[in-house]
Structures are given as C-alpha cells and as structure tokens.
Write a protein that holds these residues in place. Sequence first.
Motif, PDB file in Angstrom:
ATOM      1  N   THR A  82       0.832  -1.208   0.000  1.00  7.44           N
ATOM      2  CA  THR A  82       0.000   0.000   0.000  1.00  7.44           C
ATOM      3  C   THR A  82       0.863   1.252   0.000  1.00  7.44           C
ATOM      4  OG1 THR A  82      -1.711  -1.185   1.218  1.00  7.44           O
ATOM      5  CG2 THR A  82      -1.841   1.210   1.210  1.00  7.44           C
ATOM      6  N   PHE A  83       1.914   1.253   0.789  1.00  6.02           N
ATOM      7  CA  PHE A  83       2.807   2.401   0.828  1.00  6.02           C
ATOM      8  C   PHE A  83       3.608   2.525  -0.469  1.00  6.02           C
ATOM      9  CE2 PHE A  83       3.085   2.531   5.769  1.00  6.02           C
ATOM     10  CZ  PHE A  83       1.832   3.124   5.806  1.00  6.02           C
ATOM     11  N   GLN A  84       3.956   1.403  -1.083  1.00  8.80           N
ATOM     12  CA  GLN A  84       4.637   1.450  -2.377  1.00  8.80           C
ATOM     13  C   GLN A  84       3.717   2.084  -3.430  1.00  8.80           C
ATOM     14  OE1 GLN A  84       5.796  -2.587  -3.203  1.00  8.80           O
ATOM     15  NE2 GLN A  84       7.575  -2.513  -1.846  1.00  8.80           N
ATOM     16  N   PHE A  85       2.453   1.652  -3.428  1.00  5.50           N
ATOM     17  CA  PHE A  85       1.477   2.253  -4.345  1.00  5.50           C
ATOM     18  C   PHE A  85       1.334   3.744  -4.086  1.00  5.50           C
ATOM     19  CE2 PHE A  85      -3.100   3.480  -4.649  1.00  5.50           C
ATOM     20  CZ  PHE A  85      -3.151   3.607  -6.030  1.00  5.50           C
ATOM     21  N   ILE A 104      -3.821   2.135   6.465  1.00  8.26           N
ATOM     22  CA  ILE A 104      -2.661   1.437   7.050  1.00  8.26           C
ATOM     23  C   ILE A 104      -2.082   2.242   8.209  1.00  8.26           C
ATOM     24  CG2 ILE A 104      -0.369   0.507   6.562  1.00  8.26           C
ATOM     25  CD1 ILE A 104      -2.656  -1.037   5.271  1.00  8.26           C
ATOM     26  N   VAL A 105      -2.036   3.562   8.066  1.00  6.42           N
ATOM     27  CA  VAL A 105      -1.520   4.412   9.148  1.00  6.42           C
ATOM     28  C   VAL A 105      -2.412   4.289  10.381  1.00  6.42           C
ATOM     29  CG1 VAL A 105      -1.151   6.815   9.841  1.00  6.42           C
ATOM     30  CG2 VAL A 105      -0.296   6.006   7.649  1.00  6.42           C
ATOM     31  N   TYR A 106      -3.723   4.211  10.172  1.00 10.08           N
ATOM     32  CA  TYR A 106      -4.634   4.022  11.295  1.00 10.08           C
ATOM     33  C   TYR A 106      -4.338   2.709  12.028  1.00 10.08           C
ATOM     34  CZ  TYR A 106      -8.927   3.256  13.927  1.00 10.08           C
ATOM     35  OH  TYR A 106      -9.825   3.001  14.938  1.00 10.08           O
ATOM     36  N   LEU A 107      -4.123   1.645  11.260  1.00 17.49           N
ATOM     37  CA  LEU A 107      -3.786   0.360  11.889  1.00 17.49           C
ATOM     38  C   LEU A 107      -2.444   0.426  12.607  1.00 17.49           C
ATOM     39  CD1 LEU A 107      -4.913  -2.222   9.178  1.00 17.49           C
ATOM     40  CD2 LEU A 107      -5.944  -1.817  11.414  1.00 17.49           C
ATOM     41  N   SER A 155       3.099  12.277   5.534  1.00 21.10           N
ATOM     42  CA  SER A 155       2.941  12.133   4.091  1.00 21.10           C
ATOM     43  C   SER A 155       1.472  11.955   3.709  1.00 21.10           C
ATOM     44  CB  SER A 155       3.772  10.953   3.575  1.00 21.10           C
ATOM     45  OG  SER A 155       3.322   9.742   4.142  1.00 21.10           O
ATOM     46  N   VAL A 156       0.710  11.258   4.541  1.00 17.46           N
ATOM     47  CA  VAL A 156      -0.727  11.104   4.266  1.00 17.46           C
ATOM     48  C   VAL A 156      -1.436  12.454   4.380  1.00 17.46           C
ATOM     49  CG1 VAL A 156      -2.863  10.090   5.139  1.00 17.46           C
ATOM     50  CG2 VAL A 156      -0.842   8.671   4.886  1.00 17.46           C
TER      51      VAL A 156
END
Length: 199
Positions: A85-88, A144-147, A174-175
């Motif tokens: 997800t972060f790569q995307f 993903i950051v929330y998790l 970054s988000v």
Amino acid sequence: MMSESTAVDMPESSSVSKGKAPLIAAPMNKKGGYKKGVAIFDFILRLAAIVTALAAAASMGTSDETLPFFTQFFQFQASYDDLPTFQFFVIAMAIVAGYLVLSLPFSIVAIVRPHAAGPRLLLLILDTVALTLNTAAGAAAAAIVYLAHNGNASANWLAICQQFGDFCQKVSGSVVASFITVVILVFLVVLSALALGRH
C-alpha cells in the motif's frame, strides 16, 4: 471654411464618443480579466500542489526506522517498501506530481489566451483523473496508518507506532500532505469548471 471644418469635426468626435465600439470592448476586457485572474490563480495552485505531492512522496519514500535493540539474527525494522500500500502511495503521488509539472505549460496557455476552451477542458479532464488517483492512494495509506497507530484486536494486529515512532510520524505526515494535494486538486477542478461555464 473654418466653420465648415469645425462643423465636420464636431459630428466626427461626437460619433466616436457615442459609438458602440468602446461599449462592446469594455465588457470583453472585464470578462477577459476575470478569466485571466482565474488562470493565474490556477497556476499558483498547481505550484502549491506540486510541492505537497512531492513532499508526500518524498516523506513516504524515505520512511525507514530500525530499532536500536537487535541481535545477530533478529533485527526489527519498519520501511515503506514492506507494505504494498505504501509502495502504491509513493508511485501514485510521484505520478500526480509529474502530471502537475507537465500541466504547467497548459496553465500558462490559459493565462495567455484566457478565452481558449481547449486547454481548460483538457486540464479539467486530467485534473479529475489525478484527483481520483491521489484520493485512492491517500485513502489506502490512511487505513494502514490508522492500523499502525491503533492496531486491530479482532485481527490480532498490534499497533507498531509505540515502537516505531519516527516511522509513523513520517508516514502520517505524508498522508496529511497527500490530502492537502487532494483539496488543491478539487479547487483546480472547480476553477476549470467555472472558467468553462463562462464561455
């Protein structure tokens, strides 16, 4: 003879002052000034969006943290490329930033020729595509950051931000930068729509 020349000159000057040419030119200048102002504001917003999109991609792309306690066989490390997800997110934000850079010449054309509908329509379509890509990447990364911050007890996923504080801080920043880019792109789409609506 002088009276005739003055008599001839007087109607000419009065006809010029009462002519329709200045009355038609005035609204066109006002309309052109409005469109030119919108185009200049569009250009400034694009520069701001480039900065925020590049900041989002760079911050995520450089997020990497290794915990100080490790042994010869075990090393605890968190990096953006551990998660697809972060790569995307990095790829999508780089594409958005690249598009915004390439869109600057079209924005300049809209400033020089404020009545041209072609460049404005092209920017409207491509801005909408960039907005969609940016929103998808930002939303996926935000999940993903929330998790990472809160974990999920039902799925037995632990929150890692207590251990990897610097990593979580960079990805969270970054988000946030990506969602600032989303807001700017929304304004760009609205500006283009308003400019086209005045044609």
